[in-house]
Design an enzyme around this catalytic site. Structure first.
Site: not given
Length: 488
Positions: A268, A323, A326, A332
């Site tokens: 990541e 997203e 999250k 985030e």
């Protein structure tokens, strides 16, 4: 800087095309496909998006059947995940591990090209209660793969956060936490070496920069030209924060034993396009610069670090989509390269020299094409294609080519000699006593020559690469008192 003589020019004229065509073996770039959202496209549509963008590797956070079925009969290689919540059961019961592998891997393979299993995720940081079960769980999963004759095709690893390090600065002082070094990391590294697997590392220069923006240069964090940071312990100079983070890991590993054969995969990494007021550096422009420059480095075979310059590093960008569910700070929910409507948040290409899968570069660089390192979002700054001259650097017309210090002076010299010799760049300004001779450094002289070549070639694909020794920037660079022109 001495321009090549007649014989040297002839040698370079023959040798440089080989340099461009046969650059160092490149790593690969994949993407993390998270689904903590209620507005994402269906898996079939997502797979089509990945295929259009040339994404050939994807890492999942589960084994969702609809996703694995959608990935079947494609060229996309897949890493699936066994969640932290199941580690204890898999570690204590080999039969549970076998059933899990049968249900979540063997059932779909080989139609779905599963190449790896991430056992847990950042266990040392988010699931400390099962840290002791991590290696036994990995061992049982591998034993299950072996029983099903899948162990050669499917490798087992476990993504590790940098919080596993007790020390990371300078890189030469890298060391694992005392509670992990011998108890967990040594058996983990032994397992990876014995099974031919890799160490997975989640590395985010954004966190280090955002928390220390007063002492860390943004250019250093984004792979842009910078003065570099000297590690007094090793004598090595660093020009990117990610390199420093990875070398801290390499150093920590070396203190446990000789594991040079164990590759590191960046499982990541990414940069948010938006953040809270206190999240310094979170912006679409910075995300485009970080991810774009990183992709270019990896795909052009220049992802090695000062400690391991010849390493080819595979990278998974985080993440495919923003997203919206999250938890945590605004950042985030804004790491995605794409919005849920499949439009790009900013411009990053997954194939060098192409706006989509299957594109190519120009003959000047043997297909090692130009990469837009900072184009923000969709229509405004997207590269424009013209029939006569290929893909322009940017629709605004403002682009410059600069040298990459990380490739070393030998490669810069070879590319510089080519640019000023057979390449046709006009390099009088960097001769002794001329306007741009100072600063008298290889990077400064190469940047001038590369940019002159780039501008004279119309800033088309492949004219700012030099086998990974150069890259495009969209802000006017100034080297000493010399300003590089945007036209010639």
């Amino acid at each position: 800087m001495a321009l090549p003589g007649g014989l040297r020019a002839l040698i370079l004229a023959a040798a440089l095309p080989l340099l461009f065509l046969y650059a160092a073996e490149a790593g690969t770039v994949g993407v993390n496909y998270g689904r903590v959202a209620n507005n994402l496209p269906n898996p079939a549509a997502v797979v089509q998006l990945m295929k259009r963008q040339g994404i050939r590797q994807v890492k999942l956070y589960d084994t969702e059947p609809t996703v694995l079925r959608a990935l079947a009969h494609t060229d996309i290689k897949v890493v699936v995940a066994l969640p932290n919540e199941q580690l204890a059961a898999v570690a204590s019961r080999p039969s549970y591990a076998l059933a899990w592998v049968r249900r979540n891997v063997a059932k779909y393979y080989p139609a779905t090209q599963i190449q790896g299993i991430a056992v847990g995720n950042e266990v040392f940081a988010s699931a400390k209660n099962v840290t002791a079960q991590l290696v036994p769980a990995m061992t049982n999963v591998h034993a299950a793969l072996t029983r099903l004759n899948l162990d050669k095709a499917v490798k087992v690893s476990s993504p590790m956060a940098l919080t596993a390090l007790a020390s990371s600065y300078p890189p030469s002082a890298g060391a694992f936490r005392e509670d992990l070094a011998q108890a967990v990391m040594k058996p983990l590294l032994d397992f990876l070496a014995q099974t031919g697997s890799y160490l997975s590392v989640n590395a985010y220069p954004f966190f280090a920069y955002s928390g220390n923006a007063d002492v860390i240069s943004l250019d250093y964090a984004l792979f842009r030209p910078n003065a570099g940071v000297l590690d007094s312990g090793s004598g090595l100079k660093y020009f990117s924060l990610l390199d420093a983070q990875l070398d801290a890991v390499f150093t920590a590993v070396s203190k446990i034993g000789n594991y040079n054969a164990v590759r590191v995969v960046v499982s990541e990494t990414g940069w948010p396009s938006k953040g809270d007021n206190k999240e310094t550096g979170a912006s679409a422009a910075n995300a485009a610069a970080y991810n774009g420059n990183l992709v270019r480095r990896v795909l052009s075979g220049n992802a090695g670090t000062p400690r391991r310059p010849d390493a080819d590093v595979d990278v998974y960008l985080f993440a495919l989509f923003n997203e919206n569910q999250k938890p945590g700070p605004t950042s985030e929910r804004n790491y995605g390269v794409f919005y849920p409507n499949q439009q790009k948040v900013y411009d990053v290409e997954f194939v060098l020299g192409s706006n989509a899968a299957g594109g190519g570069g120009s003959k000047d660089s043997g297909g090692l094409g130009w990469q837009d390192n900072g184009g923000v979002s969709s229509r405004g700054n997207a590269p424009s294609r013209t029939p006569s001259s290929g893909v322009k650097a940017t629709s605004t017309g403002e682009a410059w080519c600069v040298a990459s210090a990380v490739v070393g002076e030998e490669r810069l010299q070879a590319a510089l000699d080519f640019a000023c010799g057979p390449g046709g760049a006009v390099c009088k300004a960097i001769q002794p006593g001329a306007a741009c001779f100072e600063p008298n450094t290889m990077v400064a002289h190469a940047s001038y020559a590369f940019n002159d070549y780039f501008q004279r070639k119309g800033r088309t694909i492949g004219t700012c690469d030099f086998a990974g020794a150069a890259y495009v920037v969209n802000q006017a660079p100034k080297i000493g008192k010399c300003e590089l022109p945007s036209t010639v």
